[in-house]
Design a protein around this motif. Structure first.
Motif, short mmCIF file in Angstrom:
data_model
loop_
_atom_site.label_atom_id
_atom_site.label_comp_id
_atom_site.label_asym_id
_atom_site.label_seq_id
_atom_site.Cartn_x
_atom_site.Cartn_y
_atom_site.Cartn_z
N ALA A 19 26.54 -4.80 8.30
CA ALA A 19 26.48 -3.60 7.45
C ALA A 19 25.13 -3.48 6.77
O ALA A 19 24.55 -2.38 6.64
CB ALA A 19 27.61 -3.65 6.41
N ARG A 20 24.63 -4.68 6.35
CA ARG A 20 23.32 -4.66 5.68
C ARG A 20 22.22 -4.22 6.64
O ARG A 20 21.34 -3.42 6.30
CB ARG A 20 23.02 -6.04 5.12
N SER A 21 22.26 -4.71 7.87
CA SER A 21 21.26 -4.33 8.87
C SER A 21 21.34 -2.85 9.20
O SER A 21 20.33 -2.16 9.35
CB SER A 21 21.46 -5.17 10.15
N SER A 22 22.55 -2.35 9.30
CA SER A 22 22.73 -0.91 9.58
C SER A 22 22.18 -0.06 8.45
O SER A 22 21.50 0.95 8.67
CB SER A 22 24.22 -0.62 9.79
N GLY A 23 22.40 -0.49 7.21
CA GLY A 23 21.89 0.25 6.08
C GLY A 23 20.38 0.25 6.04
O GLY A 23 19.73 1.24 5.70
N GLN A 24 19.78 -0.91 6.38
CA GLN A 24 18.32 -1.01 6.40
C GLN A 24 17.73 -0.08 7.46
O GLN A 24 16.69 0.54 7.26
CB GLN A 24 17.90 -2.45 6.64
N ARG A 25 18.40 -0.06 8.67
CA ARG A 25 17.90 0.84 9.72
C ARG A 25 17.96 2.30 9.28
O ARG A 25 17.04 3.08 9.52
CB ARG A 25 18.72 0.63 10.99
N GLU A 26 19.06 2.69 8.63
CA GLU A 26 19.18 4.08 8.17
C GLU A 26 18.12 4.40 7.11
O GLU A 26 17.54 5.50 7.08
CB GLU A 26 20.57 4.32 7.60
N GLU A 27 17.84 3.43 6.22
CA GLU A 27 16.84 3.64 5.18
C GLU A 27 15.46 3.82 5.79
O GLU A 27 14.68 4.68 5.38
CB GLU A 27 16.83 2.45 4.22
N ARG A 28 15.14 2.95 6.83
CA ARG A 28 13.85 3.09 7.48
C ARG A 28 13.73 4.44 8.19
O ARG A 28 12.67 5.07 8.22
CB ARG A 28 13.65 1.94 8.48
N SER A 29 14.85 4.88 8.77
CA SER A 29 14.84 6.18 9.46
C SER A 29 14.59 7.32 8.48
O SER A 29 13.81 8.25 8.76
CB SER A 29 16.18 6.39 10.18
N GLU A 30 15.22 7.27 7.30
CA GLU A 30 15.01 8.31 6.29
C GLU A 30 13.57 8.31 5.79
O GLU A 30 12.97 9.36 5.57
CB GLU A 30 15.98 8.11 5.12
N ILE A 36 7.07 12.08 7.93
CA ILE A 36 6.73 13.14 8.88
C ILE A 36 6.71 14.49 8.17
O ILE A 36 5.82 15.32 8.40
CB ILE A 36 7.74 13.14 10.04
N ALA A 37 7.69 14.73 7.28
CA ALA A 37 7.75 16.00 6.56
C ALA A 37 6.53 16.18 5.67
O ALA A 37 5.94 17.26 5.59
CB ALA A 37 9.04 16.06 5.72
N ARG A 38 6.12 15.07 4.97
CA ARG A 38 4.94 15.16 4.11
C ARG A 38 3.70 15.45 4.95
O ARG A 38 2.84 16.26 4.57
CB ARG A 38 4.75 13.87 3.31
#
Length: 278
Positions: A19-30, A36-38
């Motif tokens: 779960a921790r790894s999945s959360g880290q991947r989502e955070e890096r993606s965000e 990119i938006a900036r």
């Protein structure tokens, strides 16, 4: 060998790590999406700035164009130059008061005959033509359109011509170029400086142009000659040509010569119709 089942604690630890790894991947993606938006916003801002510089600034709802009606837009307008010049403060104020300044930010080309501050300061109390005139009419006489711009851009030494202005009820402005290169406007206003802007030509003059000063001086009245034997028998000049020409051409007995304008007839002395016999 007897294998034992994993303990419940070990299974729970693995679930937590996943779960921790999945959360880290989502955070890096965000974070990547935000970067990119900036970057996109920065590039867009730069493109907008470049477009404003290259294409031009819309001012007062109108995009100023280059002279000749070309599609290229401009920033260095007549209005900007007039407002920036320290010796055109009075004229700039007059343009603003008469609501002509926004027009000089828009498409051209125009020719602006701009009186210097010294010209305004030299106005005398007996300059009735200037002092008694409506401001908008006076200022419109100092602004000409595309035809004047084209003519002035081709001016040569010794040229003399007239240009119409935005004042439809005023005389044309008369421009004369001396062999020395000096340019005169309406005969006595001297051109001090000229500046070609992106939407017209700025012509600084040392006098305020009077709308009536563009007319040529009226011709002096024709000299009336009278018979020495009969002072009442005079040669009132006919509408065209001289009395002697009319006599040579045999026009003395024409009805229009005899009647004249109800004043006893034209050329009475030359044609021998006076009481003393001419």
């Amino acid at each position: 060998r007897i294998q034992t089942a994993p303990s419940k604690a070990t299974t729970a630890d693995r679930s937590i790590n996943r779960a921790r790894s999945s959360g880290q991947r989502e955070e890096r993606s965000e974070r990547a999406k935000m970067a990119i938006a900036r970057s996109f916003r920065s590039v867009t801002a730069v493109m907008v700035v470049v477009a404003f510089v290259v294409i031009g600034f819309p001012v007062d709802g109108v995009l100023a164009q280059a002279p000749g009606g070309s599609s290229g837009a401009c920033f260095d307008t007549l209005a900007r130059q007039i407002e920036a010049k320290q010796n055109l403060r009075y004229f700039s104020s007059a343009l603003r008061e008469s609501s002509f300044l926004p027009s000089l930010r828009g498409p051209g080309p125009y020719v602006v005959f701009a009186p210097s501050d010294e010209a305004f300061e030299s106005i005398r109390g007996d300059d009735a033509d200037v002092l008694n005139m409506e401001l908008s009419k006076l200022i419109s006489y100092h602004i000409a359109g595309a035809a004047a711009y084209d003519r002035l851009m081709e001016v040569q030494k010794g040229d003399s011509f007239e240009v119409s202005t935005l004042c439809s009820s005023c005389d044309d402005v008369r421009v004369s170029t001396l062999q020395s290169g000096q340019i005169l406007v309406n005969g006595d206003a001297r051109v001090e400086d000229t500046l070609d802007t992106c939407n017209g030509l700025l012509v600084v003059v040392d006098a305020i142009l009077s709308p009536g000063s563009g007319s040529p001086a009226p011709a002096p009245p024709a000299q009336v000659e009278c018979s020495s034997a009969d002072p009442t028998c005079c040669d009132l000049p006919p509408p065209e040509f001289t009395c002697m020409q009319q006599k040579i051409w045999g026009k003395c007995d024409e009805s229009w010569m005899i009647l004249g304008n109800g004043n006893g007839g034209d050329c009475r002395d030359t044609c021998g119709r006076g009481g003393g016999g001419g």
